[in-house]
Design a protein around this motif. Structure first.
Motif: not given
Length: 304
Positions: A233, A235, A240
Motif C-alpha cells: 500500500s 496511502p 491500499y
C-alpha cells in the motif's frame, strides 16, 4: 438510477412505489422508488501477509434495497447480508462504510449482530462510534454466528458437515416522521451505493481491517501496518491493500462466489484471477465466470 459500481458491478432492478422491490422486500410507499444492488464479497484475513490466499476466510453475499423519494433523496435502506463461509482460524467481524455519508445524516441503524460484550462501540444512532463517515458493523464474530463443526473454519472443507448460512438484515433510516436526519438529506447519486466500502475486522482486533483494493481504511484502522509483510500500500497515492503484484486481499463480484476449498490458492482455482488482478482489471474482467479454461472445478467448494 445514478451510481458508480466498483469492479463493473451492475446497478439493477429499479422499481416504482407500489411494485415489488425485486429482492423480496416490502412494497415501498407511493411516490417512492426502490433500487436493488447485490453481489458477493470474499476476504483473505492474514493481511498484511498473503497467507494461503484461498480467499475464503469470510465469504458474504449482500443485497441493498434503497428507497428514495421523487426528488432522488434516500429515505431508507434495507441491507441484507448472508454469511456463507468462514475458512479462518481467526474470529473475524464484518462491516461497511458509506464514503459519501456523514454520521449525522443517518437517523438510525438496527439489526447489527453483536455480542453483549462486543469490542465494537456504537453511537446512539447505531452507527459505529468515532468514525467521520457513516460506518455500520454487520457482525463482530463470524464463528459466533456459524460455529465450526470441526476441521478448519466453516463450509470450506468437503469432508466436514455443511452449515446453513446465516442471514443478517440491517435497517438504515434516513427519513422519519416527516424529517431527514439533522445532517440533511442524502441523494441516491450522492449515496453511490456501488462504491460502498466493505471490510473485515481480523480476530476482534479493531485496528486490523481488510478492504477491497484501493479502498481506504476507516478512522479506527491501524495505519502503521501499511507497507509491512506482503502489503505494498501507498496511502500517499491512494493505493491500499495490494501486494507488489497488485493482488488484493478482498474481492467483490456481481454473482454468488464459488470460492476455493480450504488451503487452495485462488490463483490455482481461478485460472485468470492473476491476469485480472495484475492488469488492474483490464484483462479477464469476468475471471470468476464458469467458462471453459476459467476455473479448476476440483478446487472449488460445493455445498453438500
Amino acid at each position: 438510477m445514478g451510481g458508480t459500481s466498483k469492479g463493473n458491478l451492475a446497478l439493477c432492478d429499479t422499481t416504482g412505489g407500489g411494485g415489488s422491490t425485486g429482492g423480496g422486500g416490502t412494497i415501498p410507499p407511493a411516490g417512492t422508488t426502490t433500487s436493488i444492488y447485490s453481489g458477493s464479497l470474499a476476504f483473505e484475513d492474514l493481511w498484511p501477509y498473503q497467507g494461503d490466499y484461498d480467499m475464503n476466510d469470510v465469504v458474504v453475499g449482500y443485497n441493498f434495497a434503497t428507497t428514495m423519494d421523487d426528488q432522488n433523496r434516500v429515505q431508507s435502506m434495507t441491507a441484507t447480508f448472508i454469511l456463507y463461509a468462514s475458512g479462518a482460524f481467526y474470529d473475524d467481524g464484518f462491516g461497511f462504510q458509506l464514503p459519501n455519508v456523514l454520521p449525522n445524516q443517518v437517523i438510525s441503524v438496527t439489526g447489527s449482530n453483536l455480542a453483549s460484550n462486543t469490542y465494537i462501540h456504537l453511537a446512539s444512532n447505531g452507527l459505529e462510534a468515532n468514525q467521520s463517515k457513516a460506518t455500520m458493523i454487520v457482525f463482530d464474530d463470524a464463528f459466533r454466528l456459524m460455529p465450526s463443526p470441526g476441521g478448519i473454519g466453516v463450509n470450506t472443507q468437503m469432508d466436514e458437515p455443511y452449515i446453513t448460512p446465516d442471514t443478517i438484515v440491517l435497517n438504515i433510516i434516513f427519513y422519519k416522521n416527516g424529517s431527514f436526519a439533522p445532517g440533511g438529506a442524502v441523494t441516491y447519486d450522492k449515496l453511490n451505493i456501488g462504491n460502498f466500502n466493505p471490510f473485515i475486522i481480523v480476530n476482534k482486533n479493531r485496528g486490523v481491517e481488510v478492504h477491497l483494493r484501493d479502498d481506504p481504511p476507516t478512522d479506527l484502522a491501524d495505519k502503521t501496518l501499511f507497507g509491512t509483510g506482503d502489503d505494498a500500500s501507498n496511502p500517499a497515492n491512494g493505493t491500499y491493500y495490494v501486494t507488489s503484484k497488485n493482488l488484493p486481499w478482498a474481492i467483490n463480484i456481481p454473482i454468488p462466489f464459488q470460492y476455493p476449498i480450504e488451503k487452495q490458492d485462488i490463483l490455482g482455482a481461478y485460472l485468470h484471477f492473476a491476469d485480472w488482478a495484475e492488469s488492474d482489471g483490464i484483462l479477464f474482467p469476468a475471471w470468476y465466470a464458469d467458462k471453459p479454461g476459467y476455473r479448476d472445478a476440483s478446487l472449488i467448494y460445493k455445498p453438500h
